[in-house]
Design an enzyme around this catalytic site. Structure first.
Site, mmCIF file in Angstrom:
data_model
loop_
_atom_site.group_PDB
_atom_site.id
_atom_site.type_symbol
_atom_site.label_atom_id
_atom_site.label_comp_id
_atom_site.label_asym_id
_atom_site.label_seq_id
_atom_site.Cartn_x
_atom_site.Cartn_y
_atom_site.Cartn_z
ATOM 1 N N ASP A 192 0.862 -1.145 0.045
ATOM 2 C CA ASP A 192 -0.156 0.074 -0.061
ATOM 3 C C ASP A 192 0.678 1.360 0.113
ATOM 4 O O ASP A 192 0.210 2.335 -0.092
ATOM 5 C CB ASP A 192 -1.098 -0.060 1.426
ATOM 6 C CG ASP A 192 -0.155 0.114 2.489
ATOM 7 O OD1 ASP A 192 1.027 0.300 2.675
ATOM 8 O OD2 ASP A 192 -0.759 -0.007 3.447
ATOM 9 N N ARG A 193 2.002 0.998 -0.314
ATOM 10 C CA ARG A 193 3.018 2.257 -0.158
ATOM 11 C C ARG A 193 3.315 2.928 1.226
ATOM 12 O O ARG A 193 3.784 4.051 1.127
ATOM 13 C CB ARG A 193 2.698 3.049 -1.287
ATOM 14 C CG ARG A 193 2.942 2.329 -2.657
ATOM 15 C CD ARG A 193 4.193 2.355 -3.263
ATOM 16 N NE ARG A 193 4.412 1.111 -4.285
ATOM 17 C CZ ARG A 193 5.291 0.761 -4.845
ATOM 18 N NH1 ARG A 193 6.378 1.427 -4.874
ATOM 19 N NH2 ARG A 193 5.238 -0.432 -5.459
ATOM 20 N N ILE A 194 2.556 2.462 2.288
ATOM 21 C CA ILE A 194 2.751 3.047 3.618
ATOM 22 C C ILE A 194 3.711 2.241 4.006
ATOM 23 O O ILE A 194 3.316 1.410 4.756
ATOM 24 C CB ILE A 194 1.669 3.040 4.354
ATOM 25 C CG1 ILE A 194 0.131 3.588 3.616
ATOM 26 C CG2 ILE A 194 1.484 3.832 5.444
ATOM 27 C CD1 ILE A 194 0.090 5.103 3.152
#
Ligand SMILES: Cc1cc2nc3c(=O)[nH]c(=O)nc-3n(C[C@H](O)[C@H](O)[C@H](O)COP(=O)(O)O)c2cc1C
Length: 227
Positions: A192-194
């Site tokens: 989720d790129r977090i």
């Protein structure tokens, strides 16, 4: 080719990297754990390849890959020519940074610290265990110096191989460095790129307590950083 569109999904199989899952909050322990997982994975080509950044005394940076040749709670070691560009930069500025990237695990480790030269006895010990061709390779190269063409190296190689049939002497200014870290950051990529980032560091002298800074084992503190 759409380079800007190139993107892979990170970490489809592993979990979030959370503080509460760190059974021991100490960066060498965690490095050892991550390194062993990566090294034991047959997909890994060179778990010990790391990017070494150095800088001149005025702060002009340069970076290249080297191979990690050992680690302990004292630091991380590699071997090279002391007269190379990196060697000269480390001579005038002992600050260095190391970065690992282990793509199959979407993990990266960033290490920052100062270098110390290892004793030449360590260099002798490691050099004597290197394969013959690697020993010749080290001896025939004045690392980082310009030359007229590859034939210079081939010529050196032929001469050295006829001179040293079995035992190759270590180049006198070839040796090891240890990076003694003050900061070690662990990065876990997430789909989720977090992404997760946990940074261990040595606290500054008389540093006031901060609510975002937590005590870790053996004199380290740690913080979560925004990705
Ligand atoms: C994966 C990889 C591992 C390397 N390992 C070393 C090493 O352990 N020691 C070394 O001196 N050079 C190593 N090299 C070569 C360096 O990247 C670099 O070309 C060389 O050390 C000269 O760098 P400098 O001119 O900045 O000093 C390696 C290169 C790669 C791609």
């Amino acid at each position: 080719m759409d380079v800007a569109g190139m993107r892979v999904n990170y970490n489809e199989r592993t979990n979030l990297f959370l503080e509460e899952n760190l059974e021991i909050k100490e960066p060498f322990y965690l490095f050892d754990k991550w390194f062993k997982i990566v090294k034991n994975d047959p997909r890994t080509v060179e778990a010990n390849a790391m990017c070494l950044a150095t800088a001149t005394k005025t702060g002009l940076p340069s970076a290249r890959f080297v191979l990690l040749k050992g680690y302990s709670k004292e630091g991380f070691t590699f071997f090279t020519h002391y007269t190379s560009r990196k060697g000269k930069e480390l001579e005038e500025n002992p600050n260095a940074a190391l970065t690992f990237y282990w793509e199959h695990y979407s993990r990266s480790v960033r290490i920052e610290g100062t270098v110390e030269k290892l004793p030449f006895s360590d260099a002798d010990n490691y050099f004597s265990k290197r394969p013959y061709q690697s020993q010749i390779g080290a001896l025939c190269s004045r690392q980082s110096e310009p030359i007229s063409g590859r034939e210079v190296l081939s010529c050196n190689e032929r001469e050295l191989k006829s001179k040293y049939k079995e035992e190759v002497p270590r180049p006198s200014l070839w040796g090891g460095y240890m990076v003694k870290p003050h900061t070690i950051e662990f990065w876990q990529g997430q789909t989720d790129r977090i992404h997760d980032r946990i940074r261990f560091r040595r606290p500054k002298e008389n540093e006031p307590d901060g609510i975002l800074t937590h005590e870790a084992e053996e004199g380290w503190v740690y913080e979560r950083l925004c990705p």
